[in-house]
Design a protein around this motif. Structure first.
Motif, mmCIF file in Angstrom:
data_model
loop_
_atom_site.group_PDB
_atom_site.id
_atom_site.type_symbol
_atom_site.label_atom_id
_atom_site.label_comp_id
_atom_site.label_asym_id
_atom_site.label_seq_id
_atom_site.Cartn_x
_atom_site.Cartn_y
_atom_site.Cartn_z
ATOM 1 N N HIS A 174 -8.940 -3.862 -7.932
ATOM 2 C CA HIS A 174 -9.315 -2.669 -8.688
ATOM 3 C C HIS A 174 -10.413 -1.897 -7.951
ATOM 4 O O HIS A 174 -10.445 -0.662 -7.997
ATOM 5 N N TYR A 175 -11.296 -2.645 -7.261
ATOM 6 C CA TYR A 175 -12.430 -2.022 -6.586
ATOM 7 C C TYR A 175 -12.236 -1.848 -5.089
ATOM 8 O O TYR A 175 -12.931 -1.037 -4.466
ATOM 9 N N PHE A 176 -11.319 -2.619 -4.516
ATOM 10 C CA PHE A 176 -11.117 -2.572 -3.073
ATOM 11 C C PHE A 176 -9.626 -2.531 -2.753
ATOM 12 O O PHE A 176 -8.820 -3.159 -3.442
ATOM 13 N N ASP A 177 -9.300 -1.828 -1.671
ATOM 14 C CA ASP A 177 -7.907 -1.747 -1.250
ATOM 15 C C ASP A 177 -7.407 -3.068 -0.682
ATOM 16 O O ASP A 177 -6.211 -3.318 -0.626
ATOM 17 N N GLY A 178 -8.322 -3.893 -0.265
ATOM 18 C CA GLY A 178 -7.970 -5.181 0.334
ATOM 19 C C GLY A 178 -9.162 -5.710 1.108
ATOM 20 O O GLY A 178 -10.280 -5.191 0.988
ATOM 21 N N LEU A 201 -13.114 -4.433 1.705
ATOM 22 C CA LEU A 201 -14.202 -5.299 1.266
ATOM 23 C C LEU A 201 -15.204 -5.534 2.395
ATOM 24 O O LEU A 201 -16.422 -5.603 2.147
ATOM 25 N N VAL A 202 -14.723 -5.659 3.615
ATOM 26 C CA VAL A 202 -15.629 -5.877 4.756
ATOM 27 C C VAL A 202 -16.614 -4.713 4.881
ATOM 28 O O VAL A 202 -17.800 -4.923 5.182
ATOM 29 N N LEU A 203 -16.166 -3.502 4.631
ATOM 30 C CA LEU A 203 -17.067 -2.352 4.708
ATOM 31 C C LEU A 203 -18.179 -2.469 3.670
ATOM 32 O O LEU A 203 -19.347 -2.165 3.953
ATOM 33 N N ALA A 204 -17.802 -2.928 2.472
ATOM 34 C CA ALA A 204 -18.806 -3.111 1.421
ATOM 35 C C ALA A 204 -19.784 -4.215 1.797
ATOM 36 O O ALA A 204 -20.970 -4.146 1.461
ATOM 37 N N VAL A 205 -19.302 -5.233 2.484
ATOM 38 C CA VAL A 205 -20.172 -6.319 2.934
ATOM 39 C C VAL A 205 -21.170 -5.800 3.969
ATOM 40 O O VAL A 205 -22.351 -6.157 3.941
ATOM 41 N N ILE A 206 -20.717 -4.967 4.885
ATOM 42 C CA ILE A 206 -21.634 -4.381 5.868
ATOM 43 C C ILE A 206 -22.720 -3.582 5.157
ATOM 44 O O ILE A 206 -23.905 -3.660 5.497
#
Length: 208
Positions: free
Chosen positions: A55-59, A63-68
């Motif tokens: 729902h929040y991430f395309d995959g 998610l890796v971008l959000a982690v950065i």
């Protein structure tokens, strides 16, 4: 750069769920690496479901971008001397030296030299151009904070006024990253101390 402004959930519950996913992913990827961290691992640790994650991430790539983003937040939060609000306050005697000393104490208090939460991903993002560009942008934000600190130091007379603060910031950040890497490798905090000392000496006014 942050994804939060563009994709942040509108409700407090949604924000908590997203934060839990990102925090779990950040911790796992820092410990295991990006490639070795699967979506299932993140779901298990965060206590969330697949539908919530997607729902929040395309995959995973998204998610890796959000982690950065999260790792950059952690890095900057641990260096209050680089906070714009701090830099707007009255200058102390030598803010550059104080920042370097606080960075060393941060790792000393943590029990020894650890990998930089952001830098640890630098060798892992080359396979995905979007990750690499995002990682580079995160480092530019950190570099810009150091540039502002050095410009303040120039006004204090403790940093060489004849040199470009932005260029010096590149050298300082490179020293920090190299110092952290070698300190972790050798399990010796003195290595980081030497790197930080060299970085501070590098920006000092040069004798005429």
């Amino acid at each position: 750069m942050s994804l939060d402004a563009a994709h942040g959930p509108p409700t407090a519950r949604g924000r908590r769920t997203r934060e839990a996913i990102v925090d779990a992913a950040a911790d796992l990827m820092h410990e295991r690496g990006i490639a070795a961290t699967g979506v299932g691992d993140v779901l298990k640790v965060s206590g969330t479901g697949k539908s919530q994650l997607y729902h929040y991430f395309d995959g995973k790539s998204d998610l890796v971008l959000a982690v950065i983003d999260r790792q950059l937040e952690r890095v900057l939060a641990a260096q209050p001397a680089l906070d714009p609000a701090t830099l707007d306050q009255a200058a102390r005697e030598d803010d550059v030296h104080a920042w370097a000393a606080s960075l060393l104490e941060l790792h000393r208090d943590g029990g020894g030299p650890f990998a930089c939460p952001l830098g640890v991903f630098s060798g892992q993002v080359d396979a995905e151009p979007r990750w690499r560009e995002y990682q580079a942008a995160a480092f530019r934000q950190w570099q810009e904070r150091i540039t502002a600190l050095l410009a303040r130091g120039q006004a204090q007379g403790v940093v060489d006024p004849a040199r470009d603060a932005g260029e010096m910031a590149v050298a300082v950040l490179a020293a920090v990253q190299g110092g952290l890497m070698l300190a972790r490798l050798h399990r010796d905090l003195q290595v980081l101390s030497l790197a930080l000392g060299a970085a501070v000496d590098h920006v000092r006014p040069r004798p005429v």
